[in-house]
Each structure stands twice: as structure tokens, then as C-alpha cells.
Design an enzyme around this catalytic site. Structure first.
Site, PDB file in Angstrom:
ATOM      1  N   GLU A 178     -32.658   0.929 -21.380  1.00 20.24           N
ATOM      2  CA  GLU A 178     -31.190   1.202 -21.616  1.00 20.24           C
ATOM      3  C   GLU A 178     -30.457   0.939 -22.837  1.00 20.24           C
ATOM      4  O   GLU A 178     -29.964  -0.054 -23.067  1.00 20.24           O
ATOM      5  CB  GLU A 178     -30.221   0.696 -20.406  1.00 20.24           C
ATOM      6  CG  GLU A 178     -28.785   1.273 -20.460  1.00 20.24           C
ATOM      7  CD  GLU A 178     -27.894   0.673 -19.274  1.00 20.24           C
ATOM      8  OE1 GLU A 178     -28.216  -0.207 -18.692  1.00 20.24           O
ATOM      9  OE2 GLU A 178     -26.851   1.079 -19.389  1.00 20.24           O
ATOM     10  N   LYS A 220     -32.660   5.529 -20.160  1.00 16.75           N
ATOM     11  CA  LYS A 220     -31.047   5.285 -19.364  1.00 16.75           C
ATOM     12  C   LYS A 220     -30.052   5.286 -20.717  1.00 16.75           C
ATOM     13  O   LYS A 220     -29.968   4.433 -21.170  1.00 16.75           O
ATOM     14  CB  LYS A 220     -30.961   4.104 -18.329  1.00 16.75           C
ATOM     15  CG  LYS A 220     -29.450   3.991 -17.923  1.00 16.75           C
ATOM     16  CD  LYS A 220     -29.238   3.017 -17.013  1.00 16.75           C
ATOM     17  CE  LYS A 220     -27.831   2.919 -16.521  1.00 16.75           C
ATOM     18  NZ  LYS A 220     -27.756   2.078 -15.272  1.00 16.75           N
TER      19      LYS A 220
HETATM   20  P1  13P Z   1     -22.231   2.922 -15.606  1.00 17.22           P
HETATM   21  O1  13P Z   1     -22.498   3.971 -15.152  1.00 17.22           O
HETATM   22  O2  13P Z   1     -20.905   2.439 -14.969  1.00 17.22           O
HETATM   23  O3  13P Z   1     -21.883   2.761 -17.053  1.00 17.22           O
HETATM   24  O4  13P Z   1     -23.071   1.487 -15.273  1.00 17.22           O
HETATM   25  C1  13P Z   1     -24.326   1.942 -15.536  1.00 17.22           C
HETATM   26  C2  13P Z   1     -25.266   0.492 -15.748  1.00 17.22           C
HETATM   27  O5  13P Z   1     -25.943   0.204 -15.294  1.00 17.22           O
HETATM   28  C3  13P Z   1     -24.650  -0.225 -17.081  1.00 17.22           C
HETATM   29  O6  13P Z   1     -25.474  -1.073 -17.468  1.00 17.22           O
END
Ligand code: 13P
Length: 335
Positions: A178, A220
């Protein structure tokens, strides 16, 4: 079972044409903030009750294929004694865990940050695996300013993500990678596109150098949107820019791209996902969600910390999950 087979099985269980990932991995300070908005104290009992309520939502497994838990949640049990990870898997939702330990400033790169948590990661993963986790998540965060992210910021954060992903794959845990470019600020959509392209390019370069199997990971990312102080893009523009950047940077070997919501409101996040999944784009990856706030927000506000609202809470979560499942197939129509 070989490690590769184990990783592939997890990918098969998480990636399909209709479902997405639910993120309920808020750290203790973050969940306290979310609960404060509904005047609920963030006690261990309240966190456990709320999260087991979400995971026991009837039929949630029709729309959700994976759930990201916080470390505390992985050790918790529902009121009938079922571990929460097992509760998820009972309806075909693969349990996973956030393994980074939060972020701080990156020395030598003013304005950039770096995430902690690599020390002892392999041992921690073995423990999480014994508790039922089959995938992990690690988030690096990039703020946009005129000068950020810097070259050092791009390089250092990409290295962290790649090293984390390599450790995960070595222990049979599927890594969710991510890199989040924040929406904070008044930059335009082109600047978000430029930064995200640089970020993703550096991340995939690092993943390659660290011998991470792209087939056995999930990306992500953020969508390409203007800064939160501007907010002028319509879903078609967001979709066009997002697909353009992803096509330039993400190899076709990656099975699934699961967007974060990052501060978009729930309806907006669903509309944008729907625009991204319109027919004719024939993207090489699945394009789905890993939403936290955009899935939970209506449920949290329906709950208000009161047992009499439990059914309404689950209904609100199921509704958002269902709408995002439609959007993920390009079949969502605004309410
Ligand atoms: P959000 O969809 O609220 O941004 O959260 C996703 C997430 O896991 C952030 O690390």
C-alpha cells in the site's frame, strides 16, 4: 503444501470478479478518533464488540473476500468464544493483518515520512499465521507539496514496501503493498497523477529488485483525485486518470488492484470505482476495493455504541459492501 501453492491459494480465495476487501485495521489512536465522533469510548470491549458485529454480518461473504485486522483484533473472540479471524473465514472472508507499526519523519527528507516495523517481522508473521492470518498489509504514506515526495522519499519508501513484501512471501503470507499518496492539500488532479506515477514506478522497480512475485501480491493504491481542498473531479475524470497511471506503472502480472478510499465519502468512492470498471477498458488486473472509511462510515454512525442498533449497523455495512460489489463490476447506479 509449498509456500508458492499456499500463496496462490490465498490469492485464489481473495481475488474474484465480484468481491473486495474490508479494512478494519485502525490503530488504537485512529479507532479512538472514529469512536469519539459517535461519543463512544475506545475500550477493548467496545472495539471487540464493534468489530465482531461487522464480521458477523449475515451474507457479508457474498461481497467481501478479505478483511484486514489490527493486531489486537486477531487475538479477540466474539461473545460466543469464536476467534474473530475464524468468524470471518466462516463466511469465506480471508483474515489478514496490518503489520506496519506506523510512520514518522524520514531523516534527511523534510516533509517525507517512513513507516516502521521491519525488525522481527518474519517472527511476528509466524505468530500471526498461527492465529489465522493469511495475508498482510503495509502502508507507506506520501504527502504532496511542491517539494514532496523527494527523490529520497520515493526511494526509501519503495525499499520498505519491497522488503516487507519479500519477507511476507518468504513466510507464505500474501503481501498487500500500500503506497498511499494523500489527498491532503490543494494540488490539482494532474499533480496527483504525476506523484502517483513516480511512486508506483519506484515501488515496482524495488519489488523487482527484491525478487517479489508480482503474481502473488495485491496492490492497494490511491485513486487519482485532486487535493481535498479542491475536489472538482467527476468520476469519469478520476477513472481516466487512474487507469492511465496504473497502465503506465503496474505490470499485468499483478492479479488485483484494491483501492483505498483515503477520505473520499462513501458514495463518491463507489461512483469512482464504478467509473473505473466501465466496459471497454479491458484492464489486465481486477480493480476492486480495500476500503476502510468508505465501507465503515455508515455502519459506525448507525451503531452509535448501542446494542439496539446492532442490526442496523450490519445492514449499513452490507449495503455499502453490496453497492461496491456492483461498482466493481461496473453495474452500480446512484441511489
Ligand atoms: P481508507 O479506505 O479509510 O483510506 O482505509 C484503508 C486503509 O487500510 C488505510 O491504510
Amino acid at each position: 503444501m509449498s509456500i508458492t501453492t499456499e500463496l496462490q491459494q490465498t490469492i485464489n480465495d481473495m481475488v474474484d470478479g465480484a468481491r473486495g476487501i474490508l479494512a478494519i485495521d485502525e490503530s488504537s489512536p485512529t479507532i479512538a478518533k472514529r469512536f469519539a465522533a459517535i461519543n463512544v469510548e475506545s475500550t477493548q470491549e467496545n472495539r471487540c464488540h464493534y468489530r465482531s458485529l461487522l464480521l458477523s454480518t449475515p451474507d457479508l461473504g457474498r461481497y467481501i473476500s478479505g478483511v484486514i485486522l489490527f493486531e489486537e483484533t486477531l487475538g479477540q473472540k466474539s461473545s460466543d468464544g469464536t476467534p474473530l479471524a475464524e468468524l470471518a473465514w466462516q463466511q469465506g472472508i480471508v483474515p489478514g493483518i496490518k503489520v506496519d507499526k506506523g510512520k514518522g519523519p524520514l531523516p534527511g527528507a523534510p516533509g517525507d515520512s517512513i513507516t516502521y516495523g521491519l525488525d522481527g517481522l518474519a517472527e511476528r508473521l509466524e505468530g500471526y499465521k498461527a492465529q489465522g492470518a493469511r495475508f498482510a498489509k503495509w502502508r507507506e504514506v506520501y504527502a504532496i507539496t511542491d517539494a514532496n515526495p523527494s527523490h529520497l522519499g520515493l526511494h526509501a519508501n519503495a525499499e520498505m514496501l519491497a522488503r516487507y513484501a519479500a519477507v511476507c512471501q518468504g513466510t507464505g503470507i500474501v503481501p498487500i503493498v500500500e503506497p498511499e499518496v494523500l489527498m491532503d492539500g490543494s494540488h490539482d488532479i494532474d499533480r496527483c497523477a504525476e506523484v502517483t506515477e513516480n511512486v508506483l514506478h519506484s515501488v515496482f522497480h524495488a519489488l523487482h529488485k527484491h525478487h517479489v512475485s508480482l503474481e502473488l501480491m495485491i496492490l492497494k493504491p490511491n485513486m487519482i483525485v485532486p487535493g481535498i481542498d479542491l475536489r472538482t473531479a467527476d468520476p469519469e475524470e478520476v477513472a481516466g486518470e487512474t487507469l492511465k497511471v496504473l497502465r503506465r506503472t503496474v505490470p499485468a502480472a499483478v492479479p488485483s488492484i484494491n483501492f483505498l478510499s483515503g477520505g473520499q465519502d462513501p458514495e463518491e468512492a463507489t461512483q469512482n470505482l464504478n467509473a473505473i470498471n466501465q466496459p471497454g477498458d479491458d484492464a489486465p488486473w481486477q480493480l476492486s476495493i480495500s476500503y476502510g472509511r468508505a465501507l465503515q462510515h455508515p455502519a459506525l454512525f448507525a451503531w452509535q455504541g448501542k446494542a439496539e442498533n446492532d442490526a442496523a449497523t450490519q445492514q449499513a455495512l452490507l449495503n455499502r459492501a453490496r453497492l461496491n460489489s456492483l461498482a466493481r463490476q461496473g453495474r452500480y447506479e446512484s441511489e
